[in-house]
Design an enzyme around this catalytic site. Structure first.
Site, PDB file in Angstrom:
ATOM      1  N   ASN A   7      -3.640  -7.595 -10.312  1.00 60.79           N
ATOM      2  CA  ASN A   7      -4.209  -7.703  -8.973  1.00 60.79           C
ATOM      3  C   ASN A   7      -5.576  -8.359  -9.132  1.00 60.79           C
ATOM      4  OD1 ASN A   7      -5.354  -7.351  -6.476  1.00 60.79           O
ATOM      5  ND2 ASN A   7      -5.063  -5.131  -6.390  1.00 60.79           N
ATOM      6  N   LYS A  14      -7.448  -5.892 -11.567  1.00 59.42           N
ATOM      7  CA  LYS A  14      -6.803  -4.626 -11.926  1.00 59.42           C
ATOM      8  C   LYS A  14      -5.499  -4.956 -12.627  1.00 59.42           C
ATOM      9  CE  LYS A  14      -8.088  -1.680  -8.065  1.00 59.42           C
ATOM     10  NZ  LYS A  14      -7.596  -1.178  -6.822  1.00 59.42           N
ATOM     11  N   ARG A  90      -0.011  -9.075  -7.361  1.00 63.71           N
ATOM     12  CA  ARG A  90      -0.222  -8.627  -5.991  1.00 63.71           C
ATOM     13  C   ARG A  90      -0.867  -9.781  -5.234  1.00 63.71           C
ATOM     14  NH1 ARG A  90      -5.311  -6.042  -3.284  1.00 63.71           N
ATOM     15  NH2 ARG A  90      -4.405  -5.504  -1.272  1.00 63.71           N
ATOM     16  N   HIS A 179      -1.344  -3.597   3.431  1.00 66.13           N
ATOM     17  CA  HIS A 179      -0.916  -2.379   2.716  1.00 66.13           C
ATOM     18  C   HIS A 179       0.601  -2.236   2.722  1.00 66.13           C
ATOM     19  CE1 HIS A 179      -5.020  -0.517   3.951  1.00 66.13           C
ATOM     20  NE2 HIS A 179      -5.097  -0.920   2.693  1.00 66.13           N
ATOM     21  N   ARG A 238     -15.493  -0.896   7.867  1.00 61.99           N
ATOM     22  CA  ARG A 238     -14.936  -1.745   8.939  1.00 61.99           C
ATOM     23  C   ARG A 238     -14.773  -0.941  10.222  1.00 61.99           C
ATOM     24  NH1 ARG A 238      -9.839  -3.491   5.480  1.00 61.99           N
ATOM     25  NH2 ARG A 238     -11.004  -3.725   3.554  1.00 61.99           N
ATOM     26  N   GLY A 330      -6.125  10.143   2.182  1.00 61.74           N
ATOM     27  CA  GLY A 330      -4.860  10.788   2.568  1.00 61.74           C
ATOM     28  C   GLY A 330      -4.358  11.756   1.510  1.00 61.74           C
ATOM     29  N   GLU A 382       1.602   1.269  -5.644  1.00 57.92           N
ATOM     30  CA  GLU A 382       1.920  -0.129  -5.330  1.00 57.92           C
ATOM     31  C   GLU A 382       2.326  -0.905  -6.588  1.00 57.92           C
ATOM     32  OE1 GLU A 382      -1.843   0.428  -3.414  1.00 57.92           O
ATOM     33  OE2 GLU A 382      -1.346  -1.154  -1.998  1.00 57.92           O
TER      34      GLU A 382
END
Ligand code: ADP
Length: 395
Positions: A7, A14, A90, A179, A238, A330, A382
C-alpha cells in the site's frame, strides 16, 4: 502462494507478506517519512518488532530495503525474493473502470493514472509502487485491488448527486465511495455468521477516515463517502457532510482560495476542529471525561452522524440483520459503539452493555439475546482480501 501486499502512500509504504492459500501472515511493516529522513518498522510474528532509522530518499529505496529485510540473515522470513510469487497493490481510486481486482498491465496503469484528478494524493503513489515492483521483480505478476470497486454495485439513484446529469456523463461527477475492501471483508464475515440467503448488513468502518456502507445480499447499495473521502461521517480531521453553501461563505469571510478551503475541510475540521484537542479519539474521550465541553460535543456529533446513517440505511434496506463495527474506533471503543446504538431499541437494535465492554481479539457478538438485529465487532483485514484476490487472479 506467497503474496507481497503493498500500500504505497505519498511518503509512506505499508506492506505484508502473506501466504494467500493458508492466510498466514509471514511479516508486515510500515516505511514512513520517505524523502524526508526515513523510518522502517518491521514485524515478524507476534513478538519480533524491529525499527530501522536510515535515509530513505525514494519509494524505490524503500521497497529495496523491505525486500532486503525479508531475505537478510537476521530478519529473514524467506530465503530469496524469488519466493514471492505475486504482488497485490492497494489502489484507492478505480473510478468506473474497475468493478473488481485486476491483473496489472500497461493499460491498467494508464487508467490508474487517468484517475489521478479524482485521487490526487493516492493514485500517483500507487503508480510509483507498481512501476518499481515491475522493475525490481520483472517476472512476478502484479494485481490491483481498488477501494472503490466494491461500491460499483450501487444503483444510480444512490450514487448520483442532484446536479445537472451531464456533469456525471462528462466529468464523472458521482459518488464512488471508499474503504470498499474493508466493507467487503467485514460484510462477508457477517454474512458467514448470519448464514441466510437475503441479508441486510450495515458496516461502520470507523478509523481516522470513516464510512458507513449498506450491504444488501452481499452487494454495496449505498455508502457515506462520495466523489472524494470527505463526504459522510465526521472523521479525525474531515468535516463529513456539510452544506455546500459553507464553502463560498467561508472563502469570502476568511479570504481562502479553493486549495485552502479544501485543506480546511480535510485537515482542520472533524473531531480535531470541534474539540480543538486532537484528531485522535482516545485523547478527545479523555479530555471529555476530564470535563472538556468541546470534546464532549465532538463525541456527541460523531455518534449522532453515525446513528443518522445507520437509521437511514436501515430504512433504505427496509430492515437490518446485522450492524458491524470495524477499524480503530469501531474495534476498540465500547463508548462509541454504545452511544451509536443507544435508544435504537424501537428498531430492534439492542446492544448488550456488558458484552460490549469485554475486549477480546477476533470477532465478537455484542447484542442482547432479544435483539432482532445482531451487532458484531469484526476486525477488518484489507490486506488479506488483496492477497486472496491476487492469488485467485494469478493462480
Ligand atoms: P486509519 O484510518 O488511519 O487506518 P485506524 O483504523 O487505525 O485509522 O483508527 C485510528 C483511530 O482509532 C484513531 O482516532 C484512534 O484514536 C482510534 N482508536 C484506537 N483505539 C481506540 C480506543 N481504545 N478508543 C477510542 N478510539 C480508539
Amino acid at each position: 502462494m506467497l503474496v507481497f501486499v503493498l500500500n504505497a502512500g505519498s511518503s509512506s509504504l505499508k506492506y505484508q507478506l502473506i501466504n494467500a492459500k493458508t492466510s498466514e501472515l509471514k511479516a508486515s511493516g510500515l516505511v514512513e517519512r520517505i524523502g524526508i529522513d526515513g523510518i522502517l518498522k518491521h514485524e515478524v510474528g507476534e513478538n519480533k518488532k524491529l525499527t530501522f532509522e536510515l535515509p530513505i530518499p525514494t519509494h524505490k529505496e524503500a521497497i529495496e530495503l523491505v525486500l532486503r529485510i525479508l531475505t537478510n540473515d537476521e530478519t529473514k522470513v524467506i530465503n530469496s525474493i524469488s519466493e514471492i510469487e505475486a504482488i497485490g497493490h492497494r489502489v484507492v481510486h478505480g473510478g468506473e473502470y474497475f468493478k473488481k481486482s485486476v491483473l496489472i498491465d500497461n493499460e491498467v496503469i494508464d487508467k490508474i493514472e487517468e484517475l489521478i484528478p479524482l485521487a490526487p494524493l493516492h493514485n500517483p503513489a500507487h503508480v510509483i509502487g507498481i512501476k518499481i515492483c515491475r522493475e525490481l521483480m520483472p517476472n512476478v505478476p502484479n494485481v490491483a485491488t481498488f477501494d472503490t470497486a466494491f461500491h460499483q454495485t450501487m444503483p444510480e439513484e444512490n450514487f448520483l448527486y442532484a446536479v445537472p446529469y451531464g456533469d456525471y456523463t462528462e466529468h464523472h461527477l458521482r459518488k464512488y465511495g471508499f474503504h470498499g475492501t474493508s466493507h467487503y471483508y467485514v460484510s462477508n464475515e457477517a454474512n458467514k455468521l448470519l448464514n441466510k440467503k437475503n441479508s441486510k448488513v450495515i458496516v461502520c468502518h470507523l478509523g481516522n477516515g470513516s464510512s458507513v456502507c449498506a450491504v444488501k445480499d452481499g452487494k454495496s447499495i449505498a455508502t457515506s463517502m462520495g466523489l472524494t473521502p470527505l463526504e459522510g461521517l465526521i472523521m479525525g480531521t474531515r468535516c463529513g457532510d456539510i452544506d455546500a453553501g459553507v464553502i463560498p461563505y467561508l472563502m469570502e469571510k476568511k479570504g481562502l482560495d479553493s486549495h485552502q478551503i479544501i485543506n480546511y475541510l480535510n485537515k482542520k475540521s472533524g473531531i480535531l476542529g470541534v474539540s480543538g484537542i486532537s484528531s485522535d479519539l482516545r485523547e478527545v474521550i479523555k479530555a471529555s471525561n476530564d470535563g472538556d465541553k468541546r470534546s464532549k460535543i465532538a463525541i456527541e456529533m460523531l455518534c449522532g452522524r453515525i446513528k443518522k446513517y445507520l437509521c437511514s440505511y436501515a430504512g433504505l434496506m427496509q430492515g437490518v440483520d446485522a450492524i458491524c463495527f470495524t477499524a480503530g474506533i469501531g474495534e476498540n471503543s465500547d463508548l462509541i459503539r454504545e452511544k451509536v446504538c443507544e435508544g435504537l431499541d424501537f428498531m430492534g437494535i439492542e446492544i448488550d452493555i456488558d458484552k460490549n465492554k469485554v475486549r477480546t481479539p477476533g470477532i465478537r457478538e455484542i447484542h442482547k439475546e432479544t435483539s432482532k438485529t445482531k451487532i458484531f465487532v469484526i476486525p477488518t483485514n484489507e490486506e488479506l482480501v488483496i492477497a486472496k484476490d491476487t492469488y485467485n487472479l494469478v493462480k
